[in-house]
Write a protein that holds these residues in place. Structure first.
Motif, PDB file in Angstrom:
ATOM      1  N   TRP A 252      19.315  -4.040 -20.537  1.00  0.00           N
ATOM      2  CA  TRP A 252      19.860  -3.315 -19.377  1.00  0.00           C
ATOM      3  C   TRP A 252      18.781  -2.758 -18.464  1.00  0.00           C
ATOM      4  O   TRP A 252      18.977  -2.659 -17.255  1.00  0.00           O
ATOM      5  CB  TRP A 252      20.770  -2.180 -19.847  1.00  0.00           C
ATOM      6  CG  TRP A 252      21.949  -2.671 -20.609  1.00  0.00           C
ATOM      7  CD1 TRP A 252      22.115  -2.699 -21.964  1.00  0.00           C
ATOM      8  CD2 TRP A 252      23.133  -3.256 -20.059  1.00  0.00           C
ATOM      9  NE1 TRP A 252      23.321  -3.250 -22.304  1.00  0.00           N
ATOM     10  CE2 TRP A 252      23.975  -3.599 -21.148  1.00  0.00           C
ATOM     11  CE3 TRP A 252      23.565  -3.517 -18.770  1.00  0.00           C
ATOM     12  CZ2 TRP A 252      25.215  -4.198 -20.968  1.00  0.00           C
ATOM     13  CZ3 TRP A 252      24.814  -4.108 -18.591  1.00  0.00           C
ATOM     14  CH2 TRP A 252      25.619  -4.444 -19.678  1.00  0.00           C
ATOM     15  N   SER A 253      17.654  -2.358 -19.013  1.00  0.00           N
ATOM     16  CA  SER A 253      16.560  -1.841 -18.193  1.00  0.00           C
ATOM     17  C   SER A 253      15.244  -2.267 -18.822  1.00  0.00           C
ATOM     18  O   SER A 253      15.192  -2.574 -20.019  1.00  0.00           O
ATOM     19  CB  SER A 253      16.634  -0.318 -18.067  1.00  0.00           C
ATOM     20  OG  SER A 253      16.480   0.309 -19.338  1.00  0.00           O
ATOM     21  N   GLU A 254      14.176  -2.263 -18.025  1.00  0.00           N
ATOM     22  CA  GLU A 254      12.910  -2.772 -18.528  1.00  0.00           C
ATOM     23  C   GLU A 254      11.750  -2.383 -17.609  1.00  0.00           C
ATOM     24  O   GLU A 254      11.935  -2.220 -16.395  1.00  0.00           O
ATOM     25  CB  GLU A 254      12.967  -4.295 -18.620  1.00  0.00           C
ATOM     26  CG  GLU A 254      13.194  -4.969 -17.276  1.00  0.00           C
ATOM     27  CD  GLU A 254      13.471  -6.459 -17.389  1.00  0.00           C
ATOM     28  OE1 GLU A 254      12.497  -7.240 -17.454  1.00  0.00           O
ATOM     29  OE2 GLU A 254      14.667  -6.837 -17.430  1.00  0.00           O
ATOM     30  N   PRO A 255      10.535  -2.232 -18.181  1.00  0.00           N
ATOM     31  CA  PRO A 255       9.351  -2.175 -17.327  1.00  0.00           C
ATOM     32  C   PRO A 255       9.309  -3.458 -16.500  1.00  0.00           C
ATOM     33  O   PRO A 255       9.627  -4.545 -16.995  1.00  0.00           O
ATOM     34  CB  PRO A 255       8.200  -2.110 -18.341  1.00  0.00           C
ATOM     35  CG  PRO A 255       8.822  -1.569 -19.587  1.00  0.00           C
ATOM     36  CD  PRO A 255      10.226  -2.110 -19.608  1.00  0.00           C
ATOM     37  N   TYR A 256       8.909  -3.337 -15.237  1.00  0.00           N
ATOM     38  CA  TYR A 256       9.153  -4.444 -14.309  1.00  0.00           C
ATOM     39  C   TYR A 256       7.941  -4.684 -13.426  1.00  0.00           C
ATOM     40  O   TYR A 256       7.309  -3.738 -12.940  1.00  0.00           O
ATOM     41  CB  TYR A 256      10.375  -4.096 -13.465  1.00  0.00           C
ATOM     42  CG  TYR A 256      11.105  -5.274 -12.872  1.00  0.00           C
ATOM     43  CD1 TYR A 256      11.657  -6.262 -13.681  1.00  0.00           C
ATOM     44  CD2 TYR A 256      11.266  -5.386 -11.496  1.00  0.00           C
ATOM     45  CE1 TYR A 256      12.354  -7.326 -13.143  1.00  0.00           C
ATOM     46  CE2 TYR A 256      11.970  -6.451 -10.943  1.00  0.00           C
ATOM     47  CZ  TYR A 256      12.510  -7.418 -11.767  1.00  0.00           C
ATOM     48  OH  TYR A 256      13.208  -8.479 -11.231  1.00  0.00           O
ATOM     49  N   THR A 257       7.625  -5.965 -13.198  1.00  0.00           N
ATOM     50  CA  THR A 257       6.476  -6.325 -12.365  1.00  0.00           C
ATOM     51  C   THR A 257       6.870  -7.022 -11.070  1.00  0.00           C
ATOM     52  O   THR A 257       6.005  -7.296 -10.238  1.00  0.00           O
ATOM     53  CB  THR A 257       5.527  -7.257 -13.142  1.00  0.00           C
ATOM     54  OG1 THR A 257       6.228  -8.458 -13.500  1.00  0.00           O
ATOM     55  CG2 THR A 257       5.008  -6.576 -14.399  1.00  0.00           C
ATOM     56  N   HIS A 258       8.166  -7.319 -10.875  1.00  0.00           N
ATOM     57  CA  HIS A 258       8.612  -8.033  -9.677  1.00  0.00           C
ATOM     58  C   HIS A 258       9.065  -7.051  -8.593  1.00  0.00           C
ATOM     59  O   HIS A 258       9.237  -5.860  -8.836  1.00  0.00           O
ATOM     60  CB  HIS A 258       9.728  -9.007 -10.040  1.00  0.00           C
ATOM     61  CG  HIS A 258       9.257 -10.148 -10.889  1.00  0.00           C
ATOM     62  ND1 HIS A 258       9.208 -10.086 -12.269  1.00  0.00           N
ATOM     63  CD2 HIS A 258       8.796 -11.386 -10.560  1.00  0.00           C
ATOM     64  CE1 HIS A 258       8.744 -11.221 -12.755  1.00  0.00           C
ATOM     65  NE2 HIS A 258       8.487 -12.026 -11.739  1.00  0.00           N
ATOM     66  N   PHE A 259       9.317  -7.600  -7.398  1.00  0.00           N
ATOM     67  CA  PHE A 259       9.536  -6.750  -6.228  1.00  0.00           C
ATOM     68  C   PHE A 259      10.997  -6.657  -5.782  1.00  0.00           C
ATOM     69  O   PHE A 259      11.305  -5.886  -4.882  1.00  0.00           O
ATOM     70  CB  PHE A 259       8.656  -7.234  -5.073  1.00  0.00           C
ATOM     71  CG  PHE A 259       7.194  -6.936  -5.302  1.00  0.00           C
ATOM     72  CD1 PHE A 259       6.604  -5.807  -4.766  1.00  0.00           C
ATOM     73  CD2 PHE A 259       6.419  -7.773  -6.098  1.00  0.00           C
ATOM     74  CE1 PHE A 259       5.272  -5.517  -4.989  1.00  0.00           C
ATOM     75  CE2 PHE A 259       5.086  -7.500  -6.329  1.00  0.00           C
ATOM     76  CZ  PHE A 259       4.497  -6.363  -5.782  1.00  0.00           C
TER      77      PHE A 259
END
Length: 500
Positions: free
Chosen positions: A293-300
């Motif tokens: 459902w949620s996560e550390p994220y590197t995309h924009f």
């Protein structure tokens, strides 16, 4: 007991922040009780929900956009009335939006492409844009900022002191009934509402600054709903075992991002921005994540914006050695002397940002940068961040879907909510190209290039794709996942008690 002997159908909503006022077209206090009141007592031309790429009617029954994406004609519902009984007309719409634009009020952030609004008759008007914008409806239907105000109560007045900011007259399904500052706000169903009649008699917004207690109130049946951003993953355990309420999860409509104060000379050096980006260790954010459902994220952009998402655009990866070198080369970390101190701010309304800020501060300290973290309430954020630019780094969130056009107010040079004062001509050109074509596939290509520009230039740093949690009573029905019409989560006009 009512005269018809039917029990009062009351819906109690827990809200953490008190209301300042109720005119969000004039100025915005994100997450305050006034924000949610405005969404239920006012109408707008069209409504957007983050779960759908389509606009839905509100005051406008139908509309047409010209092939050149520069003019739109709106046809208003002829039965629409203000809560004082007067008809809603095209003059109200034109007055509200043109006045906001002329004075730079908050709604201007989403109306900046409007060159003129022509009233064709009492129920028809035409918006003329100064440049093509195929995504304009997404701006017009986004959240509270494009509400329509009653011209007969605002024209000729100073909006700053108009008494109807505190005693609002709208045209939505509920009318304003009572405000006890810091305690509660009461809305009543408007029996003469021109749209689908509300199935609630009364909505009570209960001001509860203790977020844990707010969750408990819904979990044990003392209240019926929590507004967004109160319930986060670390607080979910407080709702476990409830016999009266359930949690609805969905992927969030945006991501938590780190912005630079681009008015400062130090951040004009790409090495400084890249140094911060390489310092970010997203593993520190994993305890905040809810797998699936949620996560550390590197995309924009969220992956859920599949028609516009660029899988190849990512933030610089974690590399503390490179981070330290770039921060020294750019002068962020001086060659001699003590460590620099940067002011990192976040808005307290977004409760999940506190943990992200703490983790980021540790990352920067590990590469020689001391950090002072400050959580700000909405009025202070408006004054110190959006107004005075009194920060070095800032964590913020906000909707990025269903149409990336709504990000322009935050990341385009002349964006009305561009509090970091970012100015990237390459990114601006991508926005302009996307607006100029109504073809969604072509627009998606321009938005993918926009994400590549952000990544290449390190204009800002994506940190965390958050989840949205809604704790809601099992005794009510009518949420966006339960009805065909995409009712936004902040609108309670379609909520109704479940009867057996």
């Amino acid at each position: 007991m009512r005269a018809d002997r039917r029990p009062v159908r009351e819906f109690i909503v827990e809200v953490p922040a008190p209301a300042v006022e109720f005119n969000e077209v004039y100025r915005n206090f994100v997450g305050s009780a006034g924000y949610f009141v405005a969404n239920n007592i006012y109408s707008r031309l069209v409504v957007y929900d983050t779960g759908s790429p389509a606009a839905f009617p509100d005051l406008a029954e139908h509309w047409e956009m010209a092939p050149d994406a520069r003019t739109l004609r709106f046809h208003l519902n002829r039965h629409a009335r203000w809560h004082d009984g007067r008809p809603v007309t095209a003059h109200d719409v034109a007055y509200t939006h043109l006045t906001a634009l002329a004075n730079g009020y908050h709604a201007a952030s989403f109306l900046r492409d409007v060159e003129d609004i022509e009233v064709l008759d009492e129920h028809t008007l035409r918006y003329v844009l100064r440049r093509p914008n195929a995504g304009f409806l997404a701006q017009l239907g986004n959240l509270v900022f494009a509400h329509i105000l009653p011209r007969h109560l605002y024209e000729g007045t100073d909006w700053a002191v108009n008494p109807h900011n505190q005693q609002p007259i709208g045209s939505g399904p509920f009318r304003f009934a009572e405000h006890v500052p810091g305690k509660r706000i009461v809305l009543e169903a408007w029996k003469d509402y021109w749209g689908p009649r509300p199935q609630l008699d009364r909505v009570v917004l209960d001001i509860e600054p203790d977020l844990d207690e707010a969750v408990r109130k819904v979990a044990d049946g003392r209240a019926h709903y929590l507004v967004q951003d109160v319930l986060t993953f670390p607080r979910l355990h407080l709702a476990e075992g409830s016999t009266t309420a359930s949690v609805w999860r969905k992927r969030g409509p945006g991501i938590a991002v780190l912005g630079f104060n681009h008015t400062q000379e130090r951040w004009r050096d790409r090495r400084a921005r890249a140094g911060v980006a390489h310092a970010v260790d997203r593993r520190r954010l994993e305890p905040l994540a809810d797998p699936g459902w949620s996560e550390p994220y590197t995309h924009f952009l969220p992956r859920s914006a599949d028609w516009a998402y660029a899988a190849d655009a990512t933030a610089p990866g974690f590399d503390p050695a490179l981070a330290g070198r770039l921060l020294r080369e750019s002068g962020i970390v001086p060659a001699d002397g003590g460590p620099p101190v940067l002011r990192l701010v976040y808005m307290k309304t977004f409760t999940g940002h506190a943990g992200i800020a703490a983790a980021l501060a540790e990352d920067l300290r590990a590469v020689g940068v001391d950090v002072e973290v400050a959580g700000l309430d909405s009025p202070t954020w408006s004054r110190e961040v959006a107004g005075d630019a009194n920060f070095d780094l800032a964590i913020s969130g906000g909707n990025m879907i269903p149409d990336p056009e709504i990000t322009a107010s935050r990341f385009e040079t002349d964006g009305g909510r561009n509090y970091t004062r970012l100015s990237d001509p390459e990114a601006d050109a991508c926005y302009a190209a996307a607006r100029a074509t109504p073809d969604q596939a072509q627009r998606g290509e321009h938005y993918r290039e926009l994400q590549r520009v952000w990544a290449r230039n390190v204009d800002w740093i994506p940190l965390f794709w958050y989840a949205a949690y809604y704790l809601r009573s099992d005794s009510f029905f009518g949420w966006p996942d339960q009805v065909d019409f995409r009712v936004p989560f902040w609108h309670w006009g379609r909520i109704r008690p479940i009867t057996h």
